[in-house]
Design an enzyme around this catalytic site. Structure first.
Site, PDB file in Angstrom:
ATOM      1  N   LYS A  77       0.685  -1.366   0.005  1.00 25.07           N
ATOM      2  CA  LYS A  77       0.022   0.047   0.057  1.00 25.07           C
ATOM      3  C   LYS A  77       0.650   1.294   0.165  1.00 25.07           C
ATOM      4  O   LYS A  77       1.758   1.176   0.725  1.00 25.07           O
ATOM      5  CB  LYS A  77      -0.797   0.148   1.253  1.00 25.07           C
ATOM      6  CG  LYS A  77      -1.757   1.125   1.448  1.00 25.07           C
ATOM      7  CD  LYS A  77      -2.658   0.954   2.644  1.00 25.07           C
ATOM      8  CE  LYS A  77      -3.667   2.140   2.946  1.00 25.07           C
ATOM      9  NZ  LYS A  77      -4.495   1.738   3.965  1.00 25.07           N
ATOM     10  N   SER A 154      -9.323   1.836   3.177  1.00 29.37           N
ATOM     11  CA  SER A 154      -8.490   2.734   2.393  1.00 29.37           C
ATOM     12  C   SER A 154      -7.303   2.147   1.702  1.00 29.37           C
ATOM     13  O   SER A 154      -6.755   2.603   0.971  1.00 29.37           O
ATOM     14  CB  SER A 154      -7.636   3.646   3.603  1.00 29.37           C
ATOM     15  OG  SER A 154      -7.025   3.085   4.274  1.00 29.37           O
ATOM     16  N   SER A 178      -9.466  -0.387   7.430  1.00 26.91           N
ATOM     17  CA  SER A 178      -8.699  -0.215   6.123  1.00 26.91           C
ATOM     18  C   SER A 178      -8.167  -1.428   5.657  1.00 26.91           C
ATOM     19  O   SER A 178      -7.596  -1.378   4.354  1.00 26.91           O
ATOM     20  CB  SER A 178      -7.601   0.829   6.249  1.00 26.91           C
ATOM     21  OG  SER A 178      -8.390   2.082   6.250  1.00 26.91           O
TER      22      SER A 178
END
Lengths: 462, 478
Positions: A77, A154, A178
């Site tokens: 990420k 997220s 997330s």
């Protein structure tokens, strides 16, 4: 080749049945093939990936510097610093170079010569559960061939990278859900580790008092391998062996988690629980009134937002300026909350967490739907009025584990009324990450892995 | 030992006398209780004397010692505790009449530990309300009287009664808490030794909090050795205070008398020497010669982190935000009944935001890391504990404004080190021309209480300031 489990991939590499370079090419091919359609990645560096694969093959040949993740394609990420890549953390401009350095978790990947394929998209500074980003494209959920549905956030590119086959492990971060929300929405497995179990240095912070690092994988069995490879203590493999029987006691809360689920969500989770029950699991009611209060504090919105504002206004005011104006406003609002109220909420949550933790000893895990809603289409969340209620519902069931200090896992168990994935969330006391994975493995043995149970995402077929 | 020497006897002296049979815990306890009765109507150190408990604990200690059960150096030694420490069946008022009914059901961990070591609790001492004040004034329950002057001079706070009780020979040692200087400042103004500990050394379980983030507990005593003995009994992990868990054990008694050979001592730079009283400056500068003569290297060091913690309101948001979180209900419903100087600070705390508090927490960690690195090549930093000696109540307490004007003098050299989490000892290093004590502060790196105490002990051996006693004839009740 990449369809194989992490265990089989590692064995194949060790035995020389195939090489890391081959796996890397396959992952890069998949990435390139789905880049336009799904867009999981913010940045890919083909040469860097190939170089890492060569190092992995060298390590495998010499038998030194290897581990369970050697040669395996991993997506990261874009809130993690990864040497060789800029870090945007979902903001419009790249962050100062200090945020590009490897943190301890990336160092653990490198120490065993994993192959980092690239950096996956994230919501701006990881603040939001839907997966959209005002500055960068939103990865497409591969489960709807008609409409662009959100991938969850997220860690918005993380689940998609697994679904499309460009990575077999995705590194994410979880402050209110997330890791688990994108895992649930893309039909993958997501583990939110206990707060402070894994170091978050080198990860762009959202809320230093809640941020955790986590992993997404295709199966619980894979999550166990990855967890043990990244965790200082490990023990998930051993826990899985200890939980081969399915005589689990699963607590089912009656509060909050099951309310207002969209069609097929609660039904899908209940059906999975019934299958576990038929194989010997005991479902018991579990009172969890603390969840209502935890969600209440999430709705009030003063915790993560205030911490993010504090960090950005002091350290990176230019990032604060470039934030989506709505996000910036929410942060500024939260930042004016009186200090004593913030402190009282934190203390209250700590006390609630202590109370739940004491009762969690009565069950192996608490089970709930991971996300109560169908992943919305981009149209549905295109306006602030559309986005806000969806975002709040996306976070509702997952934020509880963060705010109460628990460990939590999601695994795919059904398709909802819109044929979108549904996750089963398992929660246990803080520190029980390995045990929780063992319980998940026992459930997976009954329910089957995501690909068997849910099929292949329509946009990733063939 | 006799009636004239017992009040100022050290722990070791009393312990020796107990074991030779020269005197015993009961006789000493009775004598000190009488002394409290005779002096305290003027000195106002105690809010409550725990007479029955004291006599019972003294009897037990005496019986045990006679029977051959020796619990060690603290056995049978009297002490007092600041009125923030929970004592079973006694109110913990934290300096306000509003908490008069706040009766503790059990002893706090610190008192439990001292009881287990055989100590004898004589009573609870006055504090600034909620421990939120450095001057020592309490407009609600009365301000203890500095023993060094017949005219009411400030005692320093917030552990005001503890400092006065020790300085006046009512107890050899008393417990205090230090969040911005509340052990060290009253110790300095009353001419005794005060030890501020690193957070995590001594359990705060059962102590009325001011700031969970940086509160620390510590002893006030007349000698460094006495402070070390009590500290040693207090420290260690406790389930009731998470900060104490995982902290490596400490042994400050070992090496206490090792002297200064090879130690690197540095005078702190600005702002520690800003706006100093002349006598304070002279006395503290003079200590450098003592340290050098005793074998230490003496240099100077600038710690910019100190000014940083004062310049940035986010640090204050940590303490004041937590103080409001703790006392907000009383502030909401009884504002008029609070001490106005304390209410003033709490109201400032109400204006601090969540973001300031969160930033403050982040910055605390940053400055603590930074100062630890900066002190890498230094063993101890020496600075004045306060910038002025004690001043008369009349001058300080004329108005809220005059009270506020004295904050820097009494807190400017201590509060930063709470943010930086450095342990420190204050001990007497001279007297002003008016005959009021001057305190030298010896700071060490986090968890280096041993070094701070060792340096303090070395200084004490070279000087006799700690042997001076206040003349208390004026304070004796007929």
């Amino acid at each position: 080749m990449l369809e194989k489990s992490l265990k089989d991939l590692a064995a194949g590499l060790r035995e020389g049945a195939f090489h890391a370079a081959t796996l890397a090419e396959e992952a890069l091919d998949r990435q390139a093939r789905f880049a336009d359609l799904l867009g999981a990645y913010k940045a890919v560096d083909v040469e860097l990936a190939r170089a890492q694969a060569r190092e992995a093959d060298t390590a495998l040949a010499s038998g030194t510097g290897t581990g369970p993740l050697t040669g395996l394609p991993v997506s990261v990420k874009d809130v993690y610093g990864v040497r060789g890549f800029p870090t945007f953390a979902g903001t419009p401009r790249s962050l100062p170079a200090a945020w590009e350095a490897d943190g301890p978790l990336v160092a653990r990947l490198r120490a065993q010569a994993a192959v980092i394929t690239g950096k996956t998209h994230t919501v701006e500074i990881a603040f939001g559960g839907i997966g959209t980003n005002p500055h960068w494209p939103t990865p497409r959920n591969p489960w709807d061939p008609r409409a662009h549905r959100v991938p969850g956030g997220s860690s918005s590119g993380a689940g998609v990278s697994l679904a499309e086959g460009s990575a077999v492990l995705a590194m994410g971060s979880d402050t209110s859900g997330s890791v688990r929300i994108p895992a649930s929405m893309t039909g993958t497995v997501g583990l939110k580790t206990t707060f402070a179990r894994w170091p978050v240095d080198g990860i762009f912070p959202l809320s230093p008092s809640l941020d955790t690092a986590g992993i997404l994988t295709r199966t619980v069995a894979d999550a166990i391998v990855a967890f043990d490879a990244l965790d200082g203590q490990g023990g998930a493999g051993a826990a899985a062996e200890a939980h081969t029987d399915t005589a689990l006691t699963l607590g089912v809360p009656k509060e909050l988690f099951w309310d207002d689920c969209m069609p097929g969500v609660a039904e899908g989770v209940r059906a999975a629980l019934s299958e576990l029950e038929a194989k010997g699991a005991r479902l018991v009611p579990f009172a969890m009134p603390e969840s209502l209060e935890a969600f209440y504090y999430l709705r009030l919105g003063g915790l993560a937002a205030a911490e993010a504002y504090a960090f950005l206004s002091n350290d990176l005011p230019q990032v604060l300026e470039s934030l989506d104006p709505n996000v910036r406003q929410r942060m500024a609002d939260a930042a004016t909350l009186p200090a004593h109220e913030y402190i009282q909420r934190k203390r209250r949550l700590a006390a609630l967490g202590g109370a739940v933790t004491a009762r969690l000893a009565e069950v192996d895990a608490v089970v709930t739907p991971t996300v109560p809603i169908t992943p919305p289409t981009m149209d549905e969340v295109g306006t602030l009025d559309g986005y806000r209620p969806k975002n709040l519902m996306a976070l509702r069931n997952t934020c509880v584990a963060n705010l109460l200090g628990l460990s939590a896992l999601t695994m795919p168990v059904a398709l909802d009324g819109e044929a979108m994935p549904v996750g089963l969330q398992l929660m246990a006391a803080g520190g029980k990450d390995a045990v929780l994975l063992g319980i998940g493995a026992a459930a997976e043995a009954v329910l089957g892995i995501g690909r068997e149970r849910l099929g292949t995402p329509p946009l990733c077929g063939g | 030992m006799d009636e004239s020497t017992i009040p100022y006897g050290s722990i070791a002296e009393l312990g020796r006398a107990y074991r030779t049979g020269e005197t015993g815990p009961v006789a000493v306890t009775k004598l000190l209780l009488e002394r409290i009765e005779s002096l305290d109507s003027r000195l106002h150190a105690f809010i409550g004397v725990t007479r029955e408990r004291a006599l019972a604990e003294a009897e037990t200690a005496e019986t045990q010692l006679k029977g051959g059960l020796d619990l060690g150096s603290l056995h049978g030694i009297p002490y007092a505790a600041k009125d923030l420490f929970d004592v079973r069946d006694e109110p913990t008022t934290a300096g306000t009449h509003l908490l008069a009914d706040n009766i503790a059901s059990t002893d706090c961990t610190a008192v439990t530990r001292l009881s287990s070591a055989g100590m004898v609790l004589l009573g609870k001492t006055h504090t600034v309300q909620f421990a939120l004040g450095i001057i020592g004034i309490n407009h609600d329950q009365g301000t203890p009287h500095n023993p060094w002057h017949e005219t009411h001079h400030i005692p320093g706070g917030s552990s005001s009664g503890s400092a006065v009780s020790v300085a006046a020979g009512m107890v050899p040692v008393a417990l205090g808490t230090d969040t911005g200087g509340s052990v060290r400042t009253p110790a300095a103004l009353c001419g005794i030794v005060g030890l501020k500990t690193t957070v995590g050394r001594i359990s705060r379980h059962g102590i009325y909090p001011l700031s969970w983030s940086i509160d620390s507990a510590g002893p006030l005593a007349r000698t460094v050795e006495d402070a070390a003995l009590v500290y040693q009994a207090l420290c260690g992990p406790d389930a009731g205070d998470r900060a104490t868990q995982g902290v490596a054990p400490d042994d400050v008694l070992r090496g206490l008398n090792d002297g200064l050979k090879g130690l690197r001592i540095a005078f702190g730079g600005a702002p520690f020497f800003d706006d100093l009283d002349r006598d304070v400056e002279a006395a503290v500068r003079e200590t450098g010669k003592v340290f050098e003569a005793a074998g230490a290297q003496v240099g100077t060091i600038d710690m910019p982190e100190v000014a940083q913690t004062y310049a940035d309101l986010d640090f204050r948001a940590v303490v004041l935000g937590e103080a409001v979180a703790i006392n907000g209900e009383l502030l909401e419903n009884h504002a008029e009944e609070l001490d106005p100087v304390v209410r003033d600070l709490l109201e400032r705390g109400q204006g601090m935001s969540a973001a300031m508090h969160a930033a403050g927490q982040h910055k605390l960690a940053a400055v603590q890391a930074s100062v630890t690195e900066r002190l890498r090549d230094v063993d101890a930093v020496i600075v004045p504990t306060t910038r002025q000696p004690a001043r008369p109540m009349d001058a300080v307490d004329a108005s809220l404004d005059s009270y506020r004007r004295f904050y820097p003098a009494y807190m400017g050299n201590t509060a930063a080190t709470n943010y930086l989490d450095l342990p420190g000892v204050s001990l007497p290093c001279g007297f002003s021309s008016e005959g009021l004590p001057i305190g030298l502060q010896i700071l060490a790196k986090p968890f280096q209480e041993q070094t701070a105490l060792r340096v303090a002990r070395a200084y004490e051996r070279e000087t006799d300031w700690h042997t001076r006693r206040p003349d208390l004839d004026w304070a004796v009740s007929p």
